[in-house]
Design a protein around this motif. Structure first.
Motif, PDB file in Angstrom:
ATOM      1  N   LEU A 170       0.916  -1.307   0.022  1.00  0.00           N
ATOM      2  CA  LEU A 170      -0.033  -0.045  -0.147  1.00  0.00           C
ATOM      3  C   LEU A 170       0.855   1.135  -0.010  1.00  0.00           C
ATOM      4  O   LEU A 170       1.823   1.340   0.566  1.00  0.00           O
ATOM      5  N   SER A 171       0.348   2.191  -0.666  1.00  0.00           N
ATOM      6  CA  SER A 171       1.116   3.560  -0.577  1.00  0.00           C
ATOM      7  C   SER A 171       0.701   4.051   0.802  1.00  0.00           C
ATOM      8  O   SER A 171       0.262   3.646   1.570  1.00  0.00           O
ATOM      9  N   VAL A 172       1.635   5.176   1.187  1.00  0.00           N
ATOM     10  CA  VAL A 172       1.549   5.680   2.594  1.00  0.00           C
ATOM     11  C   VAL A 172       0.019   6.365   2.816  1.00  0.00           C
ATOM     12  O   VAL A 172      -0.407   6.259   3.763  1.00  0.00           O
ATOM     13  N   ALA A 173      -0.352   6.916   1.572  1.00  0.00           N
ATOM     14  CA  ALA A 173      -1.751   7.502   1.675  1.00  0.00           C
ATOM     15  C   ALA A 173      -2.625   6.663   2.212  1.00  0.00           C
ATOM     16  O   ALA A 173      -3.802   6.571   2.903  1.00  0.00           O
ATOM     17  N   ALA A 174      -2.600   5.563   1.358  1.00  0.00           N
ATOM     18  CA  ALA A 174      -3.695   4.622   1.486  1.00  0.00           C
ATOM     19  C   ALA A 174      -3.552   3.834   3.077  1.00  0.00           C
ATOM     20  O   ALA A 174      -4.261   3.499   3.650  1.00  0.00           O
ATOM     21  N   ALA A 175      -2.229   3.547   3.513  1.00  0.00           N
ATOM     22  CA  ALA A 175      -2.264   2.922   4.471  1.00  0.00           C
ATOM     23  C   ALA A 175      -2.751   3.550   5.915  1.00  0.00           C
ATOM     24  O   ALA A 175      -3.031   3.380   6.622  1.00  0.00           O
ATOM     25  N   LEU A 179      -5.455   2.750   8.518  1.00  0.00           N
ATOM     26  CA  LEU A 179      -5.083   2.831   9.874  1.00  0.00           C
ATOM     27  C   LEU A 179      -5.625   4.022  10.823  1.00  0.00           C
ATOM     28  O   LEU A 179      -5.732   4.402  12.032  1.00  0.00           O
ATOM     29  N   GLY A 180      -6.329   4.967   9.953  1.00  0.00           N
ATOM     30  CA  GLY A 180      -6.911   6.133  10.557  1.00  0.00           C
ATOM     31  C   GLY A 180      -5.937   6.977  11.313  1.00  0.00           C
ATOM     32  O   GLY A 180      -5.966   7.409  12.417  1.00  0.00           O
ATOM     33  N   ALA A 181      -4.712   7.014  10.528  1.00  0.00           N
ATOM     34  CA  ALA A 181      -3.663   7.734  11.186  1.00  0.00           C
ATOM     35  C   ALA A 181      -3.267   8.706  10.061  1.00  0.00           C
ATOM     36  O   ALA A 181      -3.586   8.696   8.840  1.00  0.00           O
ATOM     37  N   SER A 182      -2.426   9.986  10.693  1.00  0.00           N
ATOM     38  CA  SER A 182      -1.831  11.041   9.482  1.00  0.00           C
ATOM     39  C   SER A 182      -0.643  10.049   8.956  1.00  0.00           C
ATOM     40  O   SER A 182       0.084   9.146   9.337  1.00  0.00           O
TER      41      SER A 182
ATOM     42  N   GLY B  98     -14.747   9.911   0.568  1.00  0.00           N
ATOM     43  CA  GLY B  98     -13.077   9.949   0.453  1.00  0.00           C
ATOM     44  C   GLY B  98     -12.799   9.154  -0.806  1.00  0.00           C
ATOM     45  O   GLY B  98     -13.484   8.532  -1.686  1.00  0.00           O
ATOM     46  N   GLN B  99     -11.436   9.443  -1.058  1.00  0.00           N
ATOM     47  CA  GLN B  99     -10.785   8.811  -2.433  1.00  0.00           C
ATOM     48  C   GLN B  99     -10.992   7.019  -2.117  1.00  0.00           C
ATOM     49  O   GLN B  99     -10.701   6.438  -3.472  1.00  0.00           O
TER      50      GLN B  99
END
Lengths: 207, 228
Positions: A170-175, A179-182, B98-99
């Motif tokens: 997964l990409s960082v954005a997707a992960a 995970l519901g995190a930044s 969302g996306q």
């Protein structure tokens, strides 16, 4: 002793066949959301192995992972009406799987994870030479065990961030969304996990 | 014996090439099939209609405040229009896909959820009283407004949680808190159209407090329903 050459770079998964399978799963889930129950079998076939691998890495237990896969797929089916056509099904599946794992972990009151042989070892280890060098296999197995041991010993937050980025691709954005995190928090956790594993592997090399 | 060749060939019935669903899908269907997108869409519209009807009935029952004509434009904008708009936006933001189908970015959701109670805090402190010697309220007034605003917000929050059952695969707690905070803002804004108290403490604590409680209720209680 030759040092282990385990690569921990964030490499992508195998390309086109997997992306085609994922796209097919997206379309199948969209059909299921509209009421096509049989389409869910396609989703199941496409995602169950991937979720099983993810849950095995999180839990360290293949048997628990299999139970959690069933629970995950059931929850996905029950929540099918909330799936929006056009959205990817994989991140959603990972998020539901993660919830199932967290619920199981809470229920078990954080019992120590059970380490069992998984395919993680084979994927992590350096590939043995075609001649079947016994020493290479031994090094690879020890490295895999070290990685598994370290993953089991780290916090859930770090483990899941690392697994999603390193093994699930997964990409960082997707992960971060799963995970519901930044994104910053995910990168930090994954990096901390990576450092822990690297430290363990370095200890192995120094023996 | 008749000539069978005279009978035209009937194409053989095509095999059902769709694979069978996993066992639990069949079992689940026998009990109660999970709602499809279309069914959930109907339920969402029904929940919105029910919530609007509820708030309308409550508002008509409680009545309009007697000093409406004396309220300044700033007071109306700051303590009614702005919270009402913010509340609706918060509910939409909480529910959006969302996306990746996992909602808006987690950091955005957290910040919006924290901002919901702050809207009334800031507005209540910043907006001056519209006229002198207005009603400032006491403890009883405060309890009355807090309880009533919460009651107004409760049905919309509950119906949203029912309709969005299993919808928040990621970030369920914060998205539910945002949902609760949004419903609280709408209720508080509408209740301000009834409540004649212009005292800042009363507005911040009683009306703003109801928004805070709604957000906490959403996050801690209703997230158990919204999480699959």
């Amino acid at each position: 002793m030759q040092s282990s050459s385990v690569s921990l770079d964030m490499s992508a998964r195998a390309p086109s066949s997997e992306s085609e399978a994922t796209h097919a799963a997206d379309l199948a889930m969209a059909r299921c959301a509209e009421g096509d129950d049989a389409a869910f079998h396609e989703v199941f076939s496409a995602l169950a192995p991937r979720l099983a691998a993810f849950l095995k890495r999180l839990s360290g237990s293949p048997s628990l992972a299999d139970d959690l896969v069933q629970e995950t797929m059931l929850k996905m089916y029950q929540a099918r009406g909330h799936f929006t056509p056009g959205m990817p099904v994989v991140p959603w599946a990972y998020a539901v799987a993660r919830n199932c794992y967290l619920d199981a972990a809470r229920a078990a009151r954080r019992r120590p994870l059970v380490l069992e042989d998984t395919e993680l070892g084979a994927r992590n280890a350096a590939r043995p030479s075609p001649e079947g060098d016994g020493e290479q296999n031994l090094i690879a197995r020890r490295a895999a065990e070290a990685v598994e041991r370290t993953l089991a010993g780290m916090t859930t937050l770090r483990r899941e961030a690392f697994v999603l980025l390193r093994y699930e691709g997964l990409s960082v954005a997707a992960a971060a969304q799963v995970l519901g995190a930044s994104e910053g928090a995910v990168k930090l956790r994954a990096f901390q996990a990576y450092e822990m594993i690297r430290t363990e592997l370095a200890k192995l090399d120094s023996r | 014996m008749p000539n069978f060749d005279d009978i035209p060939d009937v194409p053989s019935r095509p095999r059902d090439s769709r694979p069978r669903a996993p066992g639990f899908v069949t079992a689940a269907r026998l009990r109660a099939p999970p709602a499809t997108r279309a069914e959930l869409g109907k339920r969402r519209r029904a929940a919105i209609a029910l919530s609007v009807a509820w708030l309308t009935v409550q508002f008509l029952a409680f009545g309009l405040r007697g000093d409406l004509a004396r309220l300044s434009l700033g007071y109306v904008l700051g303590l009614i229009v702005a919270p009402l708009s913010a509340g609706v936006l918060a509910i939409v933001a909480a529910a959006q896909q969302g996306q990746l189908g996992l909602g808006a970015r987690p950091l955005s959701i957290v910040m919006l959820a924290l901002m919901c109670p702050l809207v009334f805090l800031v507005a209540g402190l910043a907006v001056p009283a519209p006229y002198r010697h207005g009603e400032t309220g006491n403890l009883m007034f405060g309890a009355y407004c807090l309880n009533s605003t919460l009651a107004w917000a409760l049905l919309p929050i509950a119906s949203a949680a029912v309709v969005l059952r299993g919808a928040f695969a990621a970030g369920a707690i914060w998205r539910s808190a945002l949902l609760g905070g949004g419903c609280g803002l709408v209720a508080a804004a509408l209740f301000t159209l009834h409540c004649p108290v212009v005292g800042k403490t009363h507005i911040v604590v009683a009306h703003g407090g109801a928004v805070l409680v709604s957000a906490v209720l959403g996050g801690l209680v209703f997230s158990r329903f919204t999480r699959p």
